[in-house]
Motif scaffolding. Structure first.
Motif, short mmCIF file in Angstrom:
data_model
loop_
_atom_site.label_atom_id
_atom_site.label_comp_id
_atom_site.label_asym_id
_atom_site.label_seq_id
_atom_site.Cartn_x
_atom_site.Cartn_y
_atom_site.Cartn_z
N GLN A 113 -29.75 28.40 -17.37
CA GLN A 113 -30.54 29.28 -16.50
C GLN A 113 -31.38 28.43 -15.54
O GLN A 113 -31.82 27.34 -15.89
CB GLN A 113 -31.50 30.13 -17.33
N TYR A 114 -31.62 28.99 -14.37
CA TYR A 114 -32.63 28.41 -13.49
C TYR A 114 -33.98 28.77 -14.10
O TYR A 114 -34.12 29.80 -14.75
CB TYR A 114 -32.53 29.01 -12.09
N ARG A 115 -34.97 27.91 -13.90
CA ARG A 115 -36.30 28.14 -14.48
C ARG A 115 -37.35 28.08 -13.39
O ARG A 115 -37.45 27.08 -12.69
CB ARG A 115 -36.60 27.08 -15.54
N LEU A 116 -38.08 29.16 -13.24
CA LEU A 116 -39.18 29.25 -12.29
C LEU A 116 -40.44 29.06 -13.13
O LEU A 116 -40.77 29.91 -13.96
CB LEU A 116 -39.14 30.64 -11.65
N VAL A 117 -41.13 27.92 -12.96
CA VAL A 117 -42.19 27.52 -13.89
C VAL A 117 -43.52 27.37 -13.17
O VAL A 117 -43.61 26.69 -12.14
CB VAL A 117 -41.83 26.19 -14.58
N TYR A 118 -44.56 27.99 -13.77
CA TYR A 118 -45.92 27.88 -13.24
C TYR A 118 -46.86 27.49 -14.36
O TYR A 118 -46.82 28.05 -15.45
CB TYR A 118 -46.36 29.23 -12.64
N PHE A 119 -47.74 26.55 -14.08
CA PHE A 119 -48.78 26.13 -15.02
C PHE A 119 -50.11 26.70 -14.54
O PHE A 119 -50.51 26.47 -13.40
CB PHE A 119 -48.87 24.60 -15.08
N GLY A 120 -50.79 27.44 -15.41
CA GLY A 120 -52.07 28.04 -15.04
C GLY A 120 -52.83 28.45 -16.28
O GLY A 120 -52.56 27.97 -17.38
N PRO B 241 -28.37 40.95 -7.98
CA PRO B 241 -28.59 41.17 -9.41
C PRO B 241 -27.99 40.10 -10.32
O PRO B 241 -28.65 39.66 -11.27
CB PRO B 241 -27.93 42.53 -9.67
N GLU B 242 -26.77 39.66 -10.04
CA GLU B 242 -26.14 38.65 -10.90
C GLU B 242 -26.85 37.31 -10.81
O GLU B 242 -27.05 36.64 -11.82
CB GLU B 242 -24.66 38.50 -10.55
N LEU B 243 -27.23 36.92 -9.60
CA LEU B 243 -27.94 35.65 -9.43
C LEU B 243 -29.36 35.75 -9.98
O LEU B 243 -29.85 34.80 -10.62
CB LEU B 243 -27.96 35.23 -7.96
N GLY B 244 -30.03 36.86 -9.74
CA GLY B 244 -31.39 37.05 -10.24
C GLY B 244 -31.47 36.95 -11.75
O GLY B 244 -32.44 36.42 -12.31
N ALA B 245 -30.43 37.42 -12.43
CA ALA B 245 -30.40 37.37 -13.89
C ALA B 245 -30.31 35.93 -14.41
O ALA B 245 -30.61 35.67 -15.58
CB ALA B 245 -29.22 38.18 -14.42
N LYS B 246 -29.95 34.99 -13.53
CA LYS B 246 -29.84 33.58 -13.92
C LYS B 246 -31.18 32.85 -13.85
O LYS B 246 -31.25 31.67 -14.17
CB LYS B 246 -28.84 32.86 -13.01
N VAL B 247 -32.23 33.53 -13.38
CA VAL B 247 -33.53 32.89 -13.19
C VAL B 247 -34.50 33.36 -14.27
O VAL B 247 -34.77 34.56 -14.40
CB VAL B 247 -34.12 33.22 -11.80
N PHE C 212 -36.39 24.75 -11.49
CA PHE C 212 -35.51 23.82 -12.18
C PHE C 212 -34.13 24.44 -12.26
O PHE C 212 -33.98 25.66 -12.34
CB PHE C 212 -36.02 23.52 -13.59
N GLY C 213 -33.11 23.59 -12.27
CA GLY C 213 -31.73 24.05 -12.32
C GLY C 213 -31.26 24.36 -13.73
O GLY C 213 -32.00 24.20 -14.70
N PRO C 214 -30.00 24.78 -13.85
CA PRO C 214 -29.44 25.20 -15.13
C PRO C 214 -29.40 24.12 -16.22
O PRO C 214 -29.33 24.44 -17.40
CB PRO C 214 -28.02 25.65 -14.77
N GLN C 215 -29.45 22.85 -15.84
CA GLN C 215 -29.50 21.79 -16.83
C GLN C 215 -30.93 21.26 -17.01
O GLN C 215 -31.13 20.22 -17.62
CB GLN C 215 -28.56 20.63 -16.44
#
Length: 176
Positions: free
Chosen positions: A37-44, A71-77, A148-151
């Motif tokens: 999965q792609y990872r959208l990461v926030y530190f707070g 929808p298909e791409l969004g589900a990967k995040v 971050f990417g899938p790996q």
């Protein structure tokens, strides 16, 4: 594939790395749990009066827009919030905070030592401010939304300052 003129390219950088923290549901969660999965990461931090809820709101809304269009791409995040204030941000407090945002947002906390290590590995600066007479304090910290990417490889910094539209546009450029 690459960043927009508003984004920052982090490909090839040394940020990130394996960790195991505690989710808002009290479960152990590791970085490798998100492999593929792609990872959208926030530190707070949950007690943040302005910047954290604004940034998390913008990337949540941007991700939602991206999901509606793709929808298909969004589900990967996978959106992820990591506290930089583990002294106050228990799993319950983090859960209350993230409930205000994207329905798939995962909140993570841990011991002060775990959080310090993850923050260092991810290039995040966090400094506890002076305590008030009542015992309250703010945290000064870097406010980047990382992608971050899938790996688990760093890809870029998502421009939350450009609002939800900027976030959605940035995801459009990266997520495949």
């Amino acid at each position: 594939m690459g960043p927009s003129p508003d984004g920052v390219d982090l490909r090839g950088s040394e940020i990130g790395g394996e960790f195991t923290l505690t989710s808002d549901e009290g479960k152990d969660v590791s970085w490798s749990d998100f492999d593929g999965q792609y990872r959208l990461v926030y530190f707070g931090f949950a007690y943040c009066p302005d910047i954290c809820p604004t940034d998390v709101g913008r990337f949540s809304q941007g991700l939602s827009s991206f999901e509606q269009e793709n929808p298909e791409l969004g589900a990967k995040v996978q959106p992820i919030f990591v506290t930089i204030d583990p002294e106050r941000d228990t799993p319950e407090v983090v859960g209350e905070f993230i409930d205000n945002f994207h329905p798939r947002l995962i909140g993570l906390t841990g011991t002060p030592e775990q959080i310090a290590k993850v923050a260092e590995d991810f290039g995040v600066v966090a400094i506890k401010g002076e305590e008030t007479a009542e015992g309250g304090y703010l945290m000064e910290h870097s406010t980047f939304t990382y992608l971050f990417g899938p790996q688990g490889e760093p890809l870029g910094i998502v421009p939350t300052d450009k609002g939800p539209e900027g976030v959605a546009a940035e995801l459009e450029r990266w997520v495949r």
